[in-house]
Every structure is written in C-alpha cells, then in structure tokens.
Design an enzyme around this catalytic site. Sequence first.
Site, mmCIF file in Angstrom:
data_model
loop_
_atom_site.group_PDB
_atom_site.id
_atom_site.type_symbol
_atom_site.label_atom_id
_atom_site.label_comp_id
_atom_site.label_asym_id
_atom_site.label_seq_id
_atom_site.Cartn_x
_atom_site.Cartn_y
_atom_site.Cartn_z
ATOM 1 N N ILE A 1 0.817 -1.223 0.000
ATOM 2 C CA ILE A 1 0.000 0.000 0.000
ATOM 3 C C ILE A 1 0.848 1.269 0.000
ATOM 4 C CG2 ILE A 1 -2.027 -1.096 1.035
ATOM 5 C CD1 ILE A 1 -1.203 0.273 3.700
ATOM 6 N N VAL B 1 5.518 -5.348 10.318
ATOM 7 C CA VAL B 1 4.458 -6.333 10.534
ATOM 8 C C VAL B 1 5.141 -7.649 10.894
ATOM 9 C CG1 VAL B 1 2.516 -7.573 9.518
ATOM 10 C CG2 VAL B 1 2.924 -5.171 8.899
ATOM 11 N N HIS C 1 7.591 -11.613 5.634
ATOM 12 C CA HIS C 1 7.185 -11.256 4.281
ATOM 13 C C HIS C 1 8.402 -10.858 3.473
ATOM 14 C CE1 HIS C 1 6.904 -7.690 6.874
ATOM 15 N NE2 HIS C 1 7.186 -6.952 5.812
ATOM 16 N N MET C 2 8.297 -11.104 2.190
ATOM 17 C CA MET C 2 9.367 -10.765 1.265
ATOM 18 C C MET C 2 8.853 -9.666 0.346
ATOM 19 S SD MET C 2 11.606 -13.321 -1.118
ATOM 20 C CE MET C 2 10.175 -14.182 -1.720
#
Length: 116
Positions: free
Chosen positions: A32, A97, A101-102
């Site tokens: 985002i 977060v 995650h990548m």
Amino acid sequence: MAEETIFSKIIRREIPSDIVYQDDLVTAFRDISPQAPIHILIVPNVLIPTVNDVKTEHEVALGRMMTAAAKIAEQEGIAEDGYRLIMNCNRHAGQEVYHIHMHLVGGRHLGPLLLK
C-alpha cells in the site's frame, strides 16, 4: 502462539487488497506504500512472526515464496530487467508487521539500497 496480523486477514480475504498471487502456501499482494513502480509483498499463509521463528516445517512455504517471486516477476514484466527481493527481521532491520514477508521490488533501476 503468535498474534494475528493484518496479513492474516489479507490471506483470508477479510480485508481488501490487490492480491496478485495466492495458492495453498503463500499469498502475494501489492504494497500500500510502494517504494518502486512494482512493490509486492509475498507472505506465507501460516503466521511466522520473524525469520528467527522459522522451523524446518516451514521450508516448503519459504521455497514457494521464492518460486512465486519468480512467477510474479515474469507476470509483472520485470524478470528480464531485474528486481530485488528483501526480507527484514525485527525492528532494527525495519520489520513493521510481525508476519514474515518478502518484498519484491522493481520496475526501475533500484540503486544500491531501497528500503529503510
């Protein structure tokens, strides 16, 4: 047990997101706050807070993150020119977060560093 994150809700499609890839092991969606023309997050569907929490049983999902990255780069038209894959671990590295995650980023020359 790790706390649920916003990524868990995206994986279950409980909140809107621009999902570009999803299978039984991983989900990929557009960031985002993109840092490049193409900026996609690839996450395992199981909640793993940080790279420090990765266990042997996560290897298949983590491998799928890599093969999904290659597939997504091809579909986004950035495979040939190149792209960067980034994973941050904990706050000093900039992890915000706590669901690993990548970041897949590309679409322009990226220079030596990209994400804070």
